[in-house]
Every structure is written in structure tokens, then in C-alpha cells.
Design a protein around this motif. Sequence first.
Motif, PDB file in Angstrom:
ATOM      1  N   VAL A   1       0.856  -1.182   0.000  1.00 17.44           N
ATOM      2  CA  VAL A   1       0.000   0.000   0.000  1.00 17.44           C
ATOM      3  C   VAL A   1       0.894   1.233   0.000  1.00 17.44           C
ATOM      4  O   VAL A   1       1.738   1.397   0.889  1.00 17.44           O
ATOM      5  N   ILE A   2       0.712   2.075  -1.013  1.00 14.26           N
ATOM      6  CA  ILE A   2       1.450   3.340  -1.086  1.00 14.26           C
ATOM      7  C   ILE A   2       0.445   4.467  -0.877  1.00 14.26           C
ATOM      8  O   ILE A   2      -0.511   4.603  -1.651  1.00 14.26           O
ATOM      9  N   VAL A   3       0.660   5.250   0.162  1.00 10.92           N
ATOM     10  CA  VAL A   3      -0.228   6.373   0.456  1.00 10.92           C
ATOM     11  C   VAL A   3       0.495   7.672   0.136  1.00 10.92           C
ATOM     12  O   VAL A   3       1.550   7.959   0.706  1.00 10.92           O
ATOM     13  N   SER A   4      -0.083   8.432  -0.767  1.00 13.95           N
ATOM     14  CA  SER A   4       0.451   9.763  -1.059  1.00 13.95           C
ATOM     15  C   SER A   4      -0.344  10.780  -0.251  1.00 13.95           C
ATOM     16  O   SER A   4      -1.570  10.870  -0.389  1.00 13.95           O
ATOM     17  N   THR A   5       0.339  11.538   0.588  1.00 11.48           N
ATOM     18  CA  THR A   5      -0.341  12.504   1.440  1.00 11.48           C
ATOM     19  C   THR A   5       0.606  13.609   1.892  1.00 11.48           C
ATOM     20  O   THR A   5       1.806  13.386   2.056  1.00 11.48           O
ATOM     21  N   SER A   6       0.048  14.777   2.089  1.00 10.67           N
ATOM     22  CA  SER A   6       0.775  15.896   2.695  1.00 10.67           C
ATOM     23  C   SER A   6       0.336  16.100   4.142  1.00 10.67           C
ATOM     24  O   SER A   6       0.849  16.990   4.827  1.00 10.67           O
ATOM     25  N   THR A   7      -0.638  15.292   4.576  1.00 12.23           N
ATOM     26  CA  THR A   7      -1.180  15.430   5.929  1.00 12.23           C
ATOM     27  C   THR A   7      -1.159  14.073   6.634  1.00 12.23           C
ATOM     28  O   THR A   7      -2.210  13.519   6.969  1.00 12.23           O
TER      29      THR A   7
ATOM     30  N   ASP B   1       4.608   5.814   2.762  1.00 14.36           N
ATOM     31  CA  ASP B   1       4.057   7.107   2.345  1.00 14.36           C
ATOM     32  C   ASP B   1       4.956   7.744   1.301  1.00 14.36           C
ATOM     33  O   ASP B   1       6.173   7.532   1.285  1.00 14.36           O
ATOM     34  N   THR B   2       4.342   8.541   0.442  1.00 15.36           N
ATOM     35  CA  THR B   2       5.079   9.454  -0.425  1.00 15.36           C
ATOM     36  C   THR B   2       4.455  10.830  -0.274  1.00 15.36           C
ATOM     37  O   THR B   2       3.295  10.952   0.107  1.00 15.36           O
ATOM     38  N   ASN B   3       5.228  11.855  -0.573  1.00 20.31           N
ATOM     39  CA  ASN B   3       4.706  13.218  -0.478  1.00 20.31           C
ATOM     40  C   ASN B   3       5.242  14.044  -1.626  1.00 20.31           C
ATOM     41  O   ASN B   3       6.416  14.389  -1.662  1.00 20.31           O
ATOM     42  N   ALA B   4       4.375  14.318  -2.580  1.00 24.41           N
ATOM     43  CA  ALA B   4       4.679  15.284  -3.630  1.00 24.41           C
ATOM     44  C   ALA B   4       3.489  16.226  -3.781  1.00 24.41           C
ATOM     45  O   ALA B   4       3.173  16.673  -4.880  1.00 24.41           O
ATOM     46  N   ALA B   5       2.826  16.465  -2.631  1.00 21.25           N
ATOM     47  CA  ALA B   5       1.673  17.372  -2.576  1.00 21.25           C
ATOM     48  C   ALA B   5       0.622  16.962  -3.610  1.00 21.25           C
ATOM     49  O   ALA B   5       0.268  15.799  -3.701  1.00 21.25           O
ATOM     50  N   CYS B   6       0.148  17.913  -4.390  1.00 18.07           N
ATOM     51  CA  CYS B   6      -0.948  17.632  -5.325  1.00 18.07           C
ATOM     52  C   CYS B   6      -0.538  16.707  -6.467  1.00 18.07           C
ATOM     53  O   CYS B   6      -1.394  16.089  -7.103  1.00 18.07           O
ATOM     54  N   SER B   7       0.743  16.593  -6.729  1.00 16.74           N
ATOM     55  CA  SER B   7       1.234  15.675  -7.756  1.00 16.74           C
ATOM     56  C   SER B   7       1.490  14.279  -7.197  1.00 16.74           C
ATOM     57  O   SER B   7       1.827  13.352  -7.943  1.00 16.74           O
ATOM     58  N   GLY B   8       1.324  14.120  -5.900  1.00 11.21           N
ATOM     59  CA  GLY B   8       1.764  12.916  -5.230  1.00 11.21           C
ATOM     60  C   GLY B   8       1.135  11.634  -5.723  1.00 11.21           C
ATOM     61  O   GLY B   8       1.800  10.599  -5.786  1.00 11.21           O
ATOM     62  N   PHE B   9      -0.162  11.674  -6.059  1.00  9.92           N
ATOM     63  CA  PHE B   9      -0.797  10.443  -6.507  1.00  9.92           C
ATOM     64  C   PHE B   9      -0.160   9.930  -7.787  1.00  9.92           C
ATOM     65  O   PHE B   9       0.083   8.730  -7.928  1.00  9.92           O
ATOM     66  N   LEU B  10       0.135  10.820  -8.726  1.00  9.74           N
ATOM     67  CA  LEU B  10       0.744  10.375  -9.980  1.00  9.74           C
ATOM     68  C   LEU B  10       2.134   9.805  -9.743  1.00  9.74           C
ATOM     69  O   LEU B  10       2.517   8.792 -10.344  1.00  9.74           O
ATOM     70  N   TYR B  11       2.893  10.438  -8.865  1.00 10.71           N
ATOM     71  CA  TYR B  11       4.226   9.931  -8.555  1.00 10.71           C
ATOM     72  C   TYR B  11       4.118   8.542  -7.931  1.00 10.71           C
ATOM     73  O   TYR B  11       4.860   7.617  -8.285  1.00 10.71           O
ATOM     74  N   ALA B  12       3.196   8.393  -6.975  1.00  7.64           N
ATOM     75  CA  ALA B  12       3.015   7.116  -6.300  1.00  7.64           C
ATOM     76  C   ALA B  12       2.501   6.054  -7.267  1.00  7.64           C
ATOM     77  O   ALA B  12       2.867   4.875  -7.161  1.00  7.64           O
ATOM     78  N   LEU B  13       1.659   6.469  -8.202  1.00  9.68           N
ATOM     79  CA  LEU B  13       1.124   5.533  -9.191  1.00  9.68           C
ATOM     80  C   LEU B  13       2.249   4.945 -10.036  1.00  9.68           C
ATOM     81  O   LEU B  13       2.253   3.747 -10.341  1.00  9.68           O
ATOM     82  N   THR B  14       3.199   5.764 -10.408  1.00  8.94           N
ATOM     83  CA  THR B  14       4.337   5.284 -11.184  1.00  8.94           C
ATOM     84  C   THR B  14       5.210   4.340 -10.370  1.00  8.94           C
ATOM     85  O   THR B  14       5.700   3.320 -10.883  1.00  8.94           O
TER      86      THR B  14
END
Length: 337
Positions: A81-87, A112-125
Motif C-alpha cells: 500500500v502506497i499512500v500519497s499525502t501531505s497530511t 508514504d510518499t509526499n509530492a503534494a498535489c502531484s503525489g498520486f501520480l508519482y506514487a502511481l508510477t
Amino acid sequence: MRIRKNAVITAVGGYVPDTVLSNHDLEEMVDTNSEWIVARTGIKERRIVNDPDIATSDMATYALKRLMEEGNVNPDEIDCVIVSTSTPDYVMVSTGSMVCEKAGLKNAWGIDTNAACSGFLYALTLGASMIESGRCKKVVVIGADKNSAIVNYTDRNTCILFGDGAGAVLLEQTEEPVGLMDSFFRTDGSGKENLIVTAGGSKFPASQSTLDEKLHYVRQDGRVVFKAAIQGMTDTCNEVLKSNDLVSAQIDYLIPHQANLRIIQSVGEYLGLSAEQVKVNIDRYGNTTAATIPLCLWDFKDDFKYGDKMILTAFGAGFSWGATYLKWGTLRQSKKD
């Protein structure tokens, strides 16, 4: 001939809180009005967590459980499970590990990954890479943010923008000509001061001074971000099209980050796409940062058919931005179907 093995989205899930914070509610809180908010952002309302016991991990878990239910997914078969979040819930404990616990995933590891609003796309890759390599068979990628935890509801420039929510997708391997085909990402750290939560990290740890100066809230230079977002999203969309020998006329849908309706419309117009091809739900949810794109996939999943060509694009703090080329596959069916 070697057959390409792609990572394809086979299930989606989403969650938004029940509490609606409308523009008219905000009129009672700050010096603003609904007509101005709609004209400037396209937002009419947003969803806000009103229970202090609900954190980002809870919203992410709700989205994951809906994914597992609607996609008939055995939790014991999920590898990662990869969670992209800034919070995140905590500074040190990963939100991904909390989600694994709360969702009952006994065989998965979470990060977790954190790239703010772009984070989901980064995590998806990142998730797609693990599927393509064969290291994992089922990877869940979640974008989730409790923005109400970092929004100053006396700041009329930012409190109108953000909402809370979570969206999740399941990635599996396929030899069919669908799935994640390509991505193009960029970052520019010099833009950080234009969209940032200053305090709370190692640079400016929490102190009485950071609290007094309200440095734990998100702040942005809207004009700078607006221009950079249009440019960055449009450029990376064009780069993905070019590298895959595509023209915009071949694209069925644009799934853009939901930051501002004017940004979304500008990117769609630059690409020559019709309004019907550009998926929008910002009017109902506001900017849920890392959750906006997966929430769009969840909201509009019934519109998509096998083989549809999509461009997913985002821009966020960092600055971070990019675009992903995706060909829609076949979603799993729930037991009740």
C-alpha cells in the motif's frame, strides 16, 4: 517477440466526509462571497472532516475498503500500500502502515510518499514499477489528505480552496495492451515558497513562535501557482503525447488535478479537448490535493470503457508536476454483481 507486461487499474474506491462546507458557510466565516469563489475557482462546496478522531489514515482506509468490496479483492492478497499525502497522521509513523492495520491487510507493507498535489501520480508510477517488475502482484495506491487540519479558516485566500477526501486504485499485471503506458515528471524546488506549510518539519520544528506566527497552515502565492500550473501541466501533457506518437485528438479523457476550474479549462483548451472530455468534480469537493485524481477516477469510472486513452496530469507544491498516459482496462466485479 517479448510481450510487454503493464500495470493496469483493476479496482477503484473513494471516500469524502459527510459534512459539506458550502460557499455560503464560508461567507459567515471570512470576508468573501459565493459568486466570487465560483468565478475564481469553480468551487461551490467542499467536504470537511468534523470528527477530530478521524485522520488521514481513516479516510484512506474507508476508500480502500470500498475498493476491496466493489472489486471483490481479498485483503490477504494485497502486497503493498502506497499512500500519497501531505497530511500524515504522524511525523514518524507512516500513514501507509496505519492503513494496513486498519484495513486488516496482514501480508502487505505500507509506505508514504509526499509530492503534494502531484503525489498520486508519482506514487502511481512507483506502484506500477513494482507490478511491471513482478516484485508485487497487487499494489494499492491511495491519495488522501485531511486538508482541514492545515487550513487557516481566517485566511480568505486559502480556506475557500481545500477539502478533505481519499481515493484508491488497485494495480495488477496484464499482458493486454492497457494500463499505465508512460509518465513524464518534473520538479523545481525554487518554487517552494509559493506553496508551502512552513513549520512542523526539521527545518522549523514546532515551537511557540511557529504557532504564534501560524506557520503550520498552508499558504500560497495564488498568481504564481496559477500560471506555473497551466504551463507545467500543459507542457508535460504534450511531452507524454509526443513520446508516445500521439496527438490530442486521439485522447478520450483528460483527468486533471482539481485545483482551480480555470486552470483545468485552460489546460483542456490548450490540448484542444472538449469540455465533455475533461473530467471535473472540483465544484463538489474543492481541492483535495493528492486525492483529486483518484477521486475523479472513482467518480467517473462508469464513463470509461476498455481501451480509452487518458492523460492524467497534476501540479503541486515543490514545485512538482507531471502527466501520465493511461489506457483504461477492465474493472473487477463485486460479488453482488
